[in-house]
Write an enzyme that holds these catalytic residues in place. Sequence first.
Site, mmCIF file in Angstrom:
data_model
loop_
_atom_site.group_PDB
_atom_site.id
_atom_site.type_symbol
_atom_site.label_atom_id
_atom_site.label_comp_id
_atom_site.label_asym_id
_atom_site.label_seq_id
_atom_site.Cartn_x
_atom_site.Cartn_y
_atom_site.Cartn_z
ATOM 1 N N ASP A 109 -8.645 0.778 -7.108
ATOM 2 C CA ASP A 109 -9.086 1.957 -7.843
ATOM 3 C C ASP A 109 -9.620 1.499 -9.196
ATOM 4 O O ASP A 109 -8.908 0.839 -9.956
ATOM 5 C CB ASP A 109 -7.915 2.920 -8.040
ATOM 6 C CG ASP A 109 -8.370 4.298 -8.489
ATOM 7 O OD1 ASP A 109 -9.307 4.370 -9.315
ATOM 8 O OD2 ASP A 109 -7.802 5.299 -8.014
ATOM 9 N N GLU B 47 0.849 -1.191 0.000
ATOM 10 C CA GLU B 47 0.000 0.000 0.000
ATOM 11 C C GLU B 47 0.891 1.250 0.000
ATOM 12 O O GLU B 47 1.666 1.455 0.941
ATOM 13 C CB GLU B 47 -0.912 0.010 1.226
ATOM 14 C CG GLU B 47 -1.780 1.242 1.389
ATOM 15 C CD GLU B 47 -2.700 1.457 0.196
ATOM 16 O OE1 GLU B 47 -2.499 2.455 -0.519
ATOM 17 O OE2 GLU B 47 -3.604 0.607 -0.011
ATOM 18 N N GLU C 199 -15.963 -1.626 2.214
ATOM 19 C CA GLU C 199 -17.094 -2.454 1.782
ATOM 20 C C GLU C 199 -18.357 -2.103 2.554
ATOM 21 O O GLU C 199 -19.447 -2.037 1.977
ATOM 22 C CB GLU C 199 -16.768 -3.935 1.959
ATOM 23 C CG GLU C 199 -17.897 -4.849 1.521
ATOM 24 C CD GLU C 199 -17.644 -6.312 1.844
ATOM 25 O OE1 GLU C 199 -18.628 -7.058 1.992
ATOM 26 O OE2 GLU C 199 -16.470 -6.698 1.947
#
Length: 243
Positions: free
Chosen positions: A142, A93, A218
């Site tokens: 993305d 990340e 989510e």
Amino acid sequence: MSDHPENARVPTKDPRFFGRRSGKRLRPAALDLLANLLPRLAVAVPAEGETIDPKALFNPAPAQLWLEVGFGGGEHVAAQAETYPGIGIIGCEPFRNGIASLLTHLKTRDITNVRIFADDARRLLPSFPDACLNRVFVLFPDPWPKARHAGRRFIGPDNLDLLARLMEDEAELRVASDDPVYQDWATHQLRAHPAFTELQVTTDRSLLPPDWPATRYEQKCLAGRPPVFFRFARKARAQDSAA
């Protein structure tokens, strides 16, 4: 697309990165974690041509190695690591705030079986040996919904070739997206790739394995567009030769 992933196209050493690396100002506690905890867990950017033994990043060496590409706030990495303490998980990340969030989870829950690559996963993965990954997660990447940006989507021919080389036979690839463009794109790319076979594609979360925890992202998107969850397995390499 290569019919033989062992001869896969390798991404360039320094692929162009288009996402964010930092967000809102971090609090002192988060800055402290970045300064003091991250260096103990960080995976360095490999040198040109370097080969890394990813299990050697852990002490003791784990029974299996899992990878999450773009872990966001780190909730999923932390949950998997806590559930499976004998498995080593590498999270990739580049977003500094997300890294700080994962570090907070690791410290407060005393999780030790996670390593962090604080950069674009494509800079790390070419250095890994064949068949070293037992599970891979790409959750809510993305979507780059504009057609001219399709080449920026992680799920695509080059990266799937690379994952096919790195994943052991029958290793599972889990993908999720709430973006309709990305859902259609991922469905086509995953089903078209010769090294992967479909296990499950569903919008029904109740049908997922119990060890697929929901991320914070989510939970937000469930109030809007329903996510699609993808489970694909790396085919046996003998099938690559026969293709």
